[in-house]
Design a protein around this motif. Structure first.
Motif, PDB file in Angstrom:
ATOM      1  N   LEU A 163       0.827  -1.215   0.000  1.00 22.73           N
ATOM      2  CA  LEU A 163       0.000   0.000   0.000  1.00 22.73           C
ATOM      3  C   LEU A 163       0.858   1.261   0.000  1.00 22.73           C
ATOM      4  CD1 LEU A 163      -2.736  -1.015   2.614  1.00 22.73           C
ATOM      5  CD2 LEU A 163      -2.974  -0.914   0.117  1.00 22.73           C
ATOM      6  N   VAL A 164       1.904   1.266   0.830  1.00 25.11           N
ATOM      7  CA  VAL A 164       2.789   2.436   0.910  1.00 25.11           C
ATOM      8  C   VAL A 164       3.431   2.705  -0.449  1.00 25.11           C
ATOM      9  CG1 VAL A 164       4.941   3.310   1.925  1.00 25.11           C
ATOM     10  CG2 VAL A 164       3.210   2.239   3.387  1.00 25.11           C
ATOM     11  N   ALA A 165       3.866   1.659  -1.136  1.00 26.91           N
ATOM     12  CA  ALA A 165       4.505   1.834  -2.446  1.00 26.91           C
ATOM     13  C   ALA A 165       3.549   2.447  -3.458  1.00 26.91           C
ATOM     14  CB  ALA A 165       5.035   0.504  -2.960  1.00 26.91           C
ATOM     15  N   ALA A 166       2.270   2.204  -3.310  1.00 26.66           N
ATOM     16  CA  ALA A 166       1.273   2.751  -4.231  1.00 26.66           C
ATOM     17  C   ALA A 166       0.822   4.159  -3.831  1.00 26.66           C
ATOM     18  CB  ALA A 166       0.053   1.827  -4.288  1.00 26.66           C
ATOM     19  N   SER A 167       1.216   4.596  -2.645  1.00 30.88           N
ATOM     20  CA  SER A 167       0.719   5.859  -2.103  1.00 30.88           C
ATOM     21  C   SER A 167       1.571   7.047  -2.523  1.00 30.88           C
ATOM     22  CB  SER A 167       0.691   5.786  -0.571  1.00 30.88           C
ATOM     23  OG  SER A 167       1.994   5.942  -0.036  1.00 30.88           O
ATOM     24  N   TYR A 168       1.119   8.218  -2.098  1.00 35.38           N
ATOM     25  CA  TYR A 168       1.867   9.473  -2.194  1.00 35.38           C
ATOM     26  C   TYR A 168       2.117   9.994  -0.782  1.00 35.38           C
ATOM     27  CZ  TYR A 168       0.351   9.427  -7.053  1.00 35.38           C
ATOM     28  OH  TYR A 168       0.121   9.077  -8.350  1.00 35.38           O
ATOM     29  N   ALA A 169       2.385   9.080   0.141  1.00 37.61           N
ATOM     30  CA  ALA A 169       2.494   9.447   1.549  1.00 37.61           C
ATOM     31  C   ALA A 169       3.539  10.535   1.780  1.00 37.61           C
ATOM     32  CB  ALA A 169       2.827   8.219   2.388  1.00 37.61           C
ATOM     33  N   GLN A 170       3.264  11.337   2.787  1.00 41.78           N
ATOM     34  CA  GLN A 170       4.214  12.314   3.289  1.00 41.78           C
ATOM     35  C   GLN A 170       4.746  11.771   4.602  1.00 41.78           C
ATOM     36  OE1 GLN A 170       1.302  15.525   3.239  1.00 41.78           O
ATOM     37  NE2 GLN A 170       2.449  16.533   1.626  1.00 41.78           N
ATOM     38  N   MET A 171       5.743  12.442   5.187  1.00 40.25           N
ATOM     39  CA  MET A 171       6.310  11.893   6.411  1.00 40.25           C
ATOM     40  C   MET A 171       6.932  12.964   7.287  1.00 40.25           C
ATOM     41  SD  MET A 171       9.642   9.977   4.859  1.00 40.25           S
ATOM     42  CE  MET A 171       8.896   9.663   3.289  1.00 40.25           C
ATOM     43  N   VAL A 172       7.121  12.590   8.516  1.00 36.56           N
ATOM     44  CA  VAL A 172       7.930  13.357   9.455  1.00 36.56           C
ATOM     45  C   VAL A 172       9.065  12.445   9.878  1.00 36.56           C
ATOM     46  CG1 VAL A 172       8.034  14.386  11.761  1.00 36.56           C
ATOM     47  CG2 VAL A 172       6.066  14.830  10.274  1.00 36.56           C
ATOM     48  N   VAL A 173      10.270  12.981   9.888  1.00 38.35           N
ATOM     49  CA  VAL A 173      11.454  12.241  10.304  1.00 38.35           C
ATOM     50  C   VAL A 173      11.997  12.893  11.564  1.00 38.35           C
ATOM     51  CG1 VAL A 173      13.796  11.565   9.657  1.00 38.35           C
ATOM     52  CG2 VAL A 173      12.000  11.610   7.923  1.00 38.35           C
ATOM     53  N   LYS A 174      12.217  12.076  12.597  1.00 38.87           N
ATOM     54  CA  LYS A 174      12.834  12.573  13.836  1.00 38.87           C
ATOM     55  C   LYS A 174      14.262  12.053  13.888  1.00 38.87           C
ATOM     56  CE  LYS A 174      12.610  12.419  18.866  1.00 38.87           C
ATOM     57  NZ  LYS A 174      12.017  11.715  20.013  1.00 38.87           N
ATOM     58  N   ASP A 175      15.227  12.962  13.997  1.00 42.30           N
ATOM     59  CA  ASP A 175      16.616  12.521  14.058  1.00 42.30           C
ATOM     60  C   ASP A 175      17.029  12.238  15.493  1.00 42.30           C
ATOM     61  OD1 ASP A 175      17.464  14.939  15.279  1.00 42.30           O
ATOM     62  OD2 ASP A 175      18.057  15.816  13.370  1.00 42.30           O
ATOM     63  N   ARG A 176      18.236  11.723  15.651  1.00 45.82           N
ATOM     64  CA  ARG A 176      18.729  11.352  16.981  1.00 45.82           C
ATOM     65  C   ARG A 176      19.047  12.559  17.865  1.00 45.82           C
ATOM     66  NH1 ARG A 176      22.639   6.557  14.868  1.00 45.82           N
ATOM     67  NH2 ARG A 176      21.047   4.914  14.797  1.00 45.82           N
ATOM     68  N   ASN A 177      18.913  13.751  17.313  1.00 51.05           N
ATOM     69  CA  ASN A 177      19.131  14.967  18.086  1.00 51.05           C
ATOM     70  C   ASN A 177      17.816  15.583  18.552  1.00 51.05           C
ATOM     71  OD1 ASN A 177      22.078  15.071  17.619  1.00 51.05           O
ATOM     72  ND2 ASN A 177      21.400  15.199  15.513  1.00 51.05           N
ATOM     73  N   GLY A 178      16.690  14.903  18.256  1.00 57.81           N
ATOM     74  CA  GLY A 178      15.390  15.388  18.694  1.00 57.81           C
ATOM     75  C   GLY A 178      14.711  16.353  17.735  1.00 57.81           C
ATOM     76  N   ASN A 179      15.262  16.531  16.535  1.00 57.69           N
ATOM     77  CA  ASN A 179      14.653  17.416  15.535  1.00 57.69           C
ATOM     78  C   ASN A 179      13.620  16.655  14.720  1.00 57.69           C
ATOM     79  OD1 ASN A 179      16.380  19.730  16.015  1.00 57.69           O
ATOM     80  ND2 ASN A 179      18.016  18.524  15.082  1.00 57.69           N
TER      81      ASN A 179
END
Length: 174
Positions: free
Chosen positions: A100-116
């Protein structure tokens, strides 16, 4: 001119870490999920985003890279964003979800190891490549490598505390 440099940057301390610790995927709804970007930050989540699916990341290999290229002749720029995350274990449920994800246009939030926290693929969503693999030796990887590629007109904005609270309010925990 409004596009000329406006600030300097001092040397930073040796206190940061590479890599990411969490990723949230959410459905692209055809509009801006985060509202206005002010000084590289967003503070409001669109009410149309009602679920963000959290992936907890372990180990190394979980990367986020963005490259902005300006074109002098065309007076344009584009930022290419590539997010890679590695998830251990193979399952029928994961295989169905990643299809399903491969067929989607999903957006995302990425949290790095520094808390950003950074909002990624916010213009048009991402295109996903998902590789499921199991190695030949007992210590080889067994799981998925997910690569999300997107293009946008500016670097991924950081989420301020209000935006982080809004994201966590719609989080669907694993």
């Amino acid at each position: 001119m409004a596009c000329d440099p406006t600030r300097s940057r001092a040397r930073t301390c040796k206190s940061t870490q590479g890599g990411n610790s969490e990723v949230w995927l959410y459905s692209y709804n055809g509009s801006d999920a985060w509202g206005a970007v002010v000084a590289g930050e967003v503070s409001a989540l669109n009410v149309a985003v009602t679920a963000a699916y959290k992936y907890v990341l372990d180990g190394d290999g979980n990367t986020f890279e963005e490259v902005t290229i300006g074109q002098r002749n065309e007076s344009t720029r584009v930022t290419t964003q590539t997010t890679t995350f590695v998830l251990s274990g193979l399952s029928a449920l994961d295989a169905a979800e990643f299809n399903l994800v491969a067929a989607s246009y999903a957006q995302m939030v990425v949290k790095d190891r520094n808390g950003n926290y950074r909002a990624v693929a916010i213009d048009d969503g991402a295109d996903f490549t998902i590789t499921g693999n199991t190695g030949g030796a007992k210590l080889d990887a067994n799981g998925y490598t997910v690569v999300a590629a997107s293009t946008t007109n500016a670097p991924a904005p950081f989420l301020d505390s209000t935006a982080i609270t809004a994201l966590l309010a719609v989080e669907v925990a694993p």
